[in-house]
Design a protein around this motif. Structure first.
Motif, PDB file in Angstrom:
ATOM      1  N   GLY A   1       0.654  -1.141   0.035  1.00 49.24           N
ATOM      2  CA  GLY A   1       0.155  -0.223  -0.513  1.00 49.24           C
ATOM      3  C   GLY A   1       0.867   1.411   0.315  1.00 49.24           C
ATOM      4  O   GLY A   1       2.319   1.191   0.550  1.00 49.24           O
ATOM      5  N   SER A   2       0.535   2.669  -0.153  1.00 47.65           N
ATOM      6  CA  SER A   2       0.911   3.584  -0.780  1.00 47.65           C
ATOM      7  C   SER A   2       1.197   4.289   0.280  1.00 47.65           C
ATOM      8  O   SER A   2       1.901   4.887   0.522  1.00 47.65           O
ATOM      9  N   GLY A   3       0.321   4.110   1.636  1.00 44.45           N
ATOM     10  CA  GLY A   3      -0.077   5.184   2.831  1.00 44.45           C
ATOM     11  C   GLY A   3       0.201   6.592   2.896  1.00 44.45           C
ATOM     12  O   GLY A   3       0.728   7.654   2.003  1.00 44.45           O
ATOM     13  N   GLU A   4      -1.005   6.808   2.981  1.00 45.84           N
ATOM     14  CA  GLU A   4      -1.791   7.670   2.720  1.00 45.84           C
ATOM     15  C   GLU A   4      -1.709   9.118   3.706  1.00 45.84           C
ATOM     16  O   GLU A   4      -1.250   8.474   4.965  1.00 45.84           O
ATOM     17  N   PRO A   5      -1.210  10.491   3.885  1.00 43.57           N
ATOM     18  CA  PRO A   5      -0.915  11.253   4.787  1.00 43.57           C
ATOM     19  C   PRO A   5      -1.865  11.551   5.815  1.00 43.57           C
ATOM     20  O   PRO A   5      -1.335  11.906   6.751  1.00 43.57           O
TER      21      PRO A   5
ATOM     22  N   ALA B   1      -6.056  -3.230   5.712  1.00 43.37           N
ATOM     23  CA  ALA B   1      -5.842  -1.928   5.434  1.00 43.37           C
ATOM     24  C   ALA B   1      -4.685  -1.297   5.228  1.00 43.37           C
ATOM     25  O   ALA B   1      -4.710  -0.382   4.669  1.00 43.37           O
ATOM     26  N   HIS B   2      -3.119  -1.598   5.711  1.00 38.10           N
ATOM     27  CA  HIS B   2      -2.586  -1.114   4.761  1.00 38.10           C
ATOM     28  C   HIS B   2      -1.543  -1.858   3.391  1.00 38.10           C
ATOM     29  O   HIS B   2      -0.952  -1.526   2.654  1.00 38.10           O
ATOM     30  N   LYS B   3      -2.531  -2.631   3.736  1.00 39.20           N
ATOM     31  CA  LYS B   3      -2.540  -2.736   1.932  1.00 39.20           C
ATOM     32  C   LYS B   3      -3.621  -1.826   0.945  1.00 39.20           C
ATOM     33  O   LYS B   3      -3.031  -0.735   0.753  1.00 39.20           O
ATOM     34  N   TRP B   4      -4.585  -2.322   0.709  1.00 39.72           N
ATOM     35  CA  TRP B   4      -5.761  -1.653  -0.392  1.00 39.72           C
ATOM     36  C   TRP B   4      -6.818  -0.722   0.223  1.00 39.72           C
ATOM     37  O   TRP B   4      -7.605  -0.487   0.057  1.00 39.72           O
ATOM     38  N   LEU B   5      -5.995   0.018   1.367  1.00 39.91           N
ATOM     39  CA  LEU B   5      -6.540   0.907   1.775  1.00 39.91           C
ATOM     40  C   LEU B   5      -6.007   2.303   1.978  1.00 39.91           C
ATOM     41  O   LEU B   5      -6.271   3.154   2.944  1.00 39.91           O
ATOM     42  N   TYR B   6      -4.481   1.259   2.315  1.00 40.90           N
ATOM     43  CA  TYR B   6      -3.431   2.597   1.403  1.00 40.90           C
ATOM     44  C   TYR B   6      -3.156   2.888   3.071  1.00 40.90           C
ATOM     45  O   TYR B   6      -2.793   4.712   3.379  1.00 40.90           O
ATOM     46  N   GLN B   7      -2.662   2.800   3.496  1.00 38.78           N
ATOM     47  CA  GLN B   7      -2.868   2.998   5.545  1.00 38.78           C
ATOM     48  C   GLN B   7      -1.745   2.349   5.626  1.00 38.78           C
ATOM     49  O   GLN B   7      -1.267   1.778   5.569  1.00 38.78           O
ATOM     50  N   PRO B   8      -0.887   4.136   6.452  1.00 39.74           N
ATOM     51  CA  PRO B   8       0.567   3.275   7.001  1.00 39.74           C
ATOM     52  C   PRO B   8       0.092   1.798   7.389  1.00 39.74           C
ATOM     53  O   PRO B   8      -0.427   1.480   8.605  1.00 39.74           O
TER      54      PRO B   8
END
Ligand SMILES: *Cc1c(COP(=O)(O)O)cnc(C)c1O
Length: 459
Positions: free
Chosen positions: A84-88, A286-293
């Motif tokens: 996942g990309s880790g949203e701010p 959620a750290h994969k497909w919900l972009y969470q850190p």
């Protein structure tokens, strides 16, 4: 003497500096290489050092720049693994969670955090069509899978009191390594994990599953659980849930679904996930497909009673202090960990900050990017797609060149990062889209970089 507190002025200065570092890091992602130019020697020289006796003070913040230089960057051109990309907003949630420093063992220990975790777990359940499931957040899919199989065993062949007895678990050949790991850790033994063959779309074959269960029955073995996967790690295949659920019901087996990669895509494409709510337990990440850190796993289940028989080893001392079921609630009686961090705050903040539609659309874009890549591959006669694209993982290869050498060149060129997979014994290049920063141009670069890397090899 220096105590461990800081003044408000110092806090403001440090926070400003930290936010500046975060801003310039996120702004630099466009230009960064998809993988850092570094080596074990490099990072050891930079980061292996004694713990100094004297304070370095705010100077330590400046280390962030060299750490970022030698870190895997969260760029939109990183397509390896399932990262996942880790949203701010999630990152800010992590900061504030650490400020509150709650120990989310139970309502008594962390009243607000416990209610918030129970709420966000309910949101995740409802978002994937499993309204009414309960559960908890955890470190990741591996922990969730371990807890699920512990529950499966306690439901079907209790071991907590008397120790493990021989039993058998079924999963497809494409199962993630965390399942054999859990089976080993639970003392079930990896040889008692039956790997069921898959069809040409890499989905578990129900006929082969039925045959394996029948064979175990005849041999006098004790089946306890079936693990279905929604989103296999290699190609994103989705096992046929309704048929597997039917077999589980007839055979009175626990049905666990490993949705660590794919489960949350049910938010965007629920039609692909029919039968999910028939599961007894379901792992999500959620750290994969919900972009969470990192980290933010989740185990959902519809048997809180079994969660308690599996994980409660206390003398109900919490309940003595309260008759109110909300106030008596304890995560440690329904999951492995005791001290637990406030993982739910980042979800609480970012899922509401952006709103549900933004997540649905981001996942839909990832799915679309995978289809775009598949279409581009189809236009190149020298390339071949190796597996159907069920979700957002695309496996392909160059028909006539050394794909391992191509992959090394692609990574060395630094524009895009791909990982590899093995498909029917063939070395595959693999791109996986779980990244809110990826643009259509980034997707196009995958094929152009593979072609450029191949050209380099020819010279
Ligand atoms: C990532 C993944 C896991 C493991 O999850 P972690 O969060 O890495 O522990 C398990 N199963 C599947 C299908 C996965 O994609």
């Amino acid at each position: 003497m220096r105590d461990l507190e800081i003044s408000n002025q110092e806090l403001s200065d440090l926070a400003e500096e930290a936010v500046d570092l975060a801003k310039s890091y996120w702004a630099s992602l466009e230009e960064r290489q998809a993988y850092p130019s570094t080596s074990g020697k490099n990072t050891t020289e930079l980061f292996l050092r004694p713990w100094a006796e004297n304070a370095r003070g705010r100077d330590v913040l400046q280390d962030f720049k060299s750490i970022a230089e030698h870190a895997r960057p969260a760029t939109g051109r990183f397509f390896g693994y399932v990262l996942g990309s880790g949203e701010p907003i999630g990152a800010l949630g992590e900061l504030l969670a650490a400020v509150l420093n709650q120990n989310v063992t139970s309502w008594r220990s962390a009243p607000a955090a416990t209610s918030i975790e129970r709420t966000v777990v309910g949101w995740l359940a409802e978002a994937v069509g499993c309204a009414g499931f309960t559960g908890s957040l955890c470190g990741g899919g591996s922990m969730a899978n371990l807890m699920a199989l512990a529950m499966a065993r306690e439901a079907k062949l209790p071991a907590n009191e008397t120790g493990a007895r021989p039993c058998v678990i079924y999963a497809s050949e494409q199962v993630h390594m965390s399942i054999p790991k859990a089976v080993a850790l639970l003392g079930i033994g990896r040889k008692n994990l039956r790997l069921i063959p898959v069809d040409d779309k890499f989905r578990m074959r129900p006929d082969a599953l039925r045959a394996a269960i029948a064979a175990d029955g005849e041999a006098g073995n004790t089946p306890i659980a079936i693990v279905a996967t929604v989103g296999t790690i290699v190609s994103g295949a989705i096992d046929p849930l309704p048929e597997i659920a039917d077999i589980a019901r007839r055979e009175a087996l626990w049905m666990h679904v490993d949705g660590a990669y794919g489960g949350l895509a049910a938010l965007a494409v629920p039609e692909k996930f029919q039968g999910l709510s028939l599961a007894d337990s379901l792992s999500l990440d959620a750290h994969k497909w919900l972009y969470q850190p990192l980290d933010c796993g989740c185990l959902l289940n519809r048997h809180p009673d079994i969660a308690r028989t599996t994980f409660s080893h206390s003398d109900d001392y919490v309940r003595i202090l309260s008759e109110d079921p909300t106030e008596a609630f304890a995560f440690f009686e329904e999951s492995i960990e005791l001290s637990r961090r406030f993982r739910a705050l980042k979800l609480w903040m970012s899922l509401q900050y952006h709103g549900r539609s933004a997540y649905r659309e981001a996942i839909a874009r990832d799915l679309h990017h995978a289809q775009m890549l598949a279409r581009t591959i189809a236009t190149r006669p020298e390339l071949e797609q190796l597996a159907p694209v069920s979700l957002s993982a695309v496996c392909f290869r160059h028909r006539s060149k050394d794909n391992e050498a191509i992959l090394r060149r692609v990574i060395a060129r630094g524009r895009v990062y791909l990982s590899n997979a093995s498909i029917n014994g063939q070395f595959a290049l693999r791109a996986c889209f779980v990244n809110h920063r990826t643009t259509p141009d980034d997707v196009q670069e995958i094929v152009s970089e593979v072609i450029a890397a191949t050209d380099e090899l020819n010279h």
